[in-house]
Design an enzyme around this catalytic site. Structure first.
Site, PDB file in Angstrom:
ATOM      1  N   ARG A  88       0.865  -1.184   0.000  1.00  0.00           N
ATOM      2  CA  ARG A  88       0.000   0.000   0.000  1.00  0.00           C
ATOM      3  C   ARG A  88       0.899   1.230   0.000  1.00  0.00           C
ATOM      4  O   ARG A  88       1.863   1.294   0.752  1.00  0.00           O
ATOM      5  CB  ARG A  88      -0.965   0.008   1.191  1.00  0.00           C
ATOM      6  CG  ARG A  88      -2.012  -1.124   1.067  1.00  0.00           C
ATOM      7  CD  ARG A  88      -3.143  -0.970   2.058  1.00  0.00           C
ATOM      8  NE  ARG A  88      -3.997   0.165   1.726  1.00  0.00           N
ATOM      9  CZ  ARG A  88      -4.944   0.634   2.542  1.00  0.00           C
ATOM     10  NH1 ARG A  88      -5.142   0.084   3.721  1.00  0.00           N
ATOM     11  NH2 ARG A  88      -5.697   1.650   2.180  1.00  0.00           N
ATOM     12  N   GLN A 197     -15.037   1.683   8.435  1.00  0.00           N
ATOM     13  CA  GLN A 197     -14.198   1.375   9.596  1.00  0.00           C
ATOM     14  C   GLN A 197     -14.781   1.941  10.895  1.00  0.00           C
ATOM     15  O   GLN A 197     -14.568   1.381  11.970  1.00  0.00           O
ATOM     16  CB  GLN A 197     -12.783   1.942   9.415  1.00  0.00           C
ATOM     17  CG  GLN A 197     -11.956   1.282   8.333  1.00  0.00           C
ATOM     18  CD  GLN A 197     -12.056   2.015   7.011  1.00  0.00           C
ATOM     19  OE1 GLN A 197     -13.043   2.718   6.748  1.00  0.00           O
ATOM     20  NE2 GLN A 197     -11.066   1.850   6.162  1.00  0.00           N
ATOM     21  N   ASP A 238      -2.028   8.576   8.383  1.00  0.00           N
ATOM     22  CA  ASP A 238      -1.233   7.570   7.673  1.00  0.00           C
ATOM     23  C   ASP A 238       0.132   8.103   7.268  1.00  0.00           C
ATOM     24  O   ASP A 238       1.065   7.330   7.007  1.00  0.00           O
ATOM     25  CB  ASP A 238      -1.996   7.070   6.450  1.00  0.00           C
ATOM     26  CG  ASP A 238      -3.230   6.294   6.874  1.00  0.00           C
ATOM     27  OD1 ASP A 238      -4.232   6.942   7.240  1.00  0.00           O
ATOM     28  OD2 ASP A 238      -3.165   5.051   6.888  1.00  0.00           O
TER      29      ASP A 238
END
Lengths: 347, 347
Positions: A88, A197, A238
């Site tokens: 990713r 999520q 992230d």
């Protein structure tokens, strides 16, 4: 208590986050390729958890390759390292964990170690990455709790919880820290389309801890802010650029703009490993675009007509000017981040 | 071409909007109570379409009650009118259509008409409400097209299209008007959780007209605005206060704030019947809170853990200061709306 990711005798064990909250099931992956695929398929997600899982997968790969000659071992590990890093693109913790593992391997082999030495060192390093993350989250919780009023309704987006880390969580770590400090905290969780999520993971792990949690769709947060029902926002990240720009789950920018418009503080909690000091600003962060079916299908039911175009960026960039503070395991950084984050790095 | 709502020999026929886009099926309702229930269950939705459907349902009720004595007819109709009006609270077009039908009935009976006369007048009135809405949408399209650049990417939220009206649409009427004027328009449609009207309805009816349409989740619009990919926003409304505050589908306020932050014009298109001149501002508009299962379940699959709290307001309020213009069948109103809307009413 669930375990997000752990190294087993012959593999890497993950809680299958795609099955939550209906089933708490675990999968055991038996090769580094399977681990990379699980990261790609979002069996595990969340920047720190991806880094930890990758490290465990690399330790597994090293063990399976240990019988090779040093030269072959090194070549094979380079292939595994590169493959894992490509799983990713947005979360910097993945690249960070891969680099940390590569450095350990290189150092061992350069100093005359054989593959068995390197394997032992890589196993220890992966476990250290896991353990340090757990400690970092608890430290973030302690630092961040000070930002939460004695009684507060806190909005969060996506899942930056125990399931996104070794445990305890980053944004949810701040919430847990506040609760443990005796504060009365109520959580509003954005469901966080397309992967849900918030509905599936955040609500599940907070309720398991007995924390008062209310689920809303992503379009509701703004109206509740306008009506004075939200006191602060805390999210994970992230990747954080050197200037404080934040990459996080798609929809985070929207929450930040709404918070600014309504005079509500917007906080980010993330470990130091999430800060990419080589990245000057958010525009330099690659944004992963995922499969259109995540938007057009829900549990196998098609919700949009054939032929419709689809966009599915998994992340967005929140410019640093919307961020009131960044909480790391080393403390609370305030603007201007280009200096406060750099100073934090030196500590 | 689909028909949103029509009066049949023995009932009211609706396209079942809950089944779109997978199936284009119609239901025929045989009593005013069934019509009210279909409005409540969102077989039909969209403020103008609700008004039209209610009017057809009242005409049906009148026909079924016609055999009664005038006094009984009047009493029974009052019960039917009140029941219909209670189906959904936020859209003013429902109350407006009920009032218009009641006035016709009262006038007929007061002037010596018998129930048969009243029934005929109510049937004509319901059809007039339908036909006027279609004409109003086409006029909105013509007025609103002038607001759209020659080449534009337009964001819309929810469905303010042919399916929300007698046909053609309000916000989507503006888009259709621009396309018919030869402009190159690309549409971005918010999926609009929890009911997914954008994914299911807007994408379906725009693609049927050959209009380039791309679906996004509600959390993506902000990021695309920040990246300069959206030129303007146009949405419908369920009730407009006299000061220009807008009640519309939950998430509209968020889009308006994002548009302001990014310097993008935010337009509202709605017929004059949506303007509630008796309502001074948005805070006076009742907001319907719907069943939690719309948030926690998707096509029968539970997506959130048991025990989680849920909020499900169906609408939100966008203060007038975020609205660049309101397009009605009479033209384009600009701020300050308290005077421009009042002047439009006098025309």
């Amino acid at each position: 208590m669930f375990r997000t990711a752990e190294r087993t005798a012959h593999g890497v064990r993950l809680i299958d986050q795609r099955k939550l909250p209906l089933e708490e099931t675990y999968v055991e992956l038996r090769s580094p390729e399977q681990v990379a695929q699980a990261i790609r398929d979002m069996v595990v997600r969340g920047a720190p958890a991806i880094g930890i899982t990758a490290a465990f997968g690399l330790a597994l790969g090293a063990k399976q390759t240990a019988a090779a000659q040093p030269q072959r071992f090194s070549e094979e590990m380079e292939r595994i390292l590169a493959h894992m890093e490509s799983a990713r693109p947005t979360a910097v913790n993945l690249a960070w964990a891969v680099r940390r593992m590569r450095d350990v391997m290189t150092e061992r082999l350069a100093n005359g170690g054989d593959p068995d030495d390197a394997v032992a060192a890589l196993e220890r390093e992966a476990q250290a990455i896991h353990d340090e993350d757990l400690a970092a989250c608890k430290a973030m919780g302690a630092h961040g709790a000070a930002l939460v009023p004695e009684q507060a309704t806190v909005l969060t987006h996506c899942n930056a919880g125990g399931l996104a880390t070794a445990g305890y969580g980053t944004a949810l770590g701040v919430i847990r820290g506040a609760v443990e400090a005796g504060k009365r905290v109520r959580v509003l969780a954005d469901e966080t389309r397309p992967f849900l999520q918030g509905a599936r993971l955040t609500a599940w792990e907070l309720l398991a801890d007995g924390i008062d949690t209310t689920l809303i769709t992503d379009g509701m947060a703004g109206s509740l802010m306008r009506r004075g029902e939200i006191d602060l926002v805390v999210v994970g990240s992230d990747r954080i650029a050197a200037n404080g720009d934040i990459a996080n789950k798609i929809g985070t920018y929207t929450v930040a703009v709404l918070a600014k418009e309504n005079g509500i503080p917007f906080y980010v909690a993330a470990p130091m490993s999430t800060i990419d000091f080589d990245c000057p600003d958010g525009d330099s962060i690659p944004i992963e675009e995922r499969d259109p079916s995540e938007v057009t299908e829900l549990f196998g039911t098609r919700v949009a007509p054939d032929g419709v175009g689809v966009r599915n960026p998994a992340f967005d960039i929140t410019p640093a000017r919307y961020v009131h503070a960044i909480v790391t395991e080393r403390g609370v950084a305030r603007p201007p981040y280009v200096t406060s984050l750099a100073a934090m790095r030196e500590r």
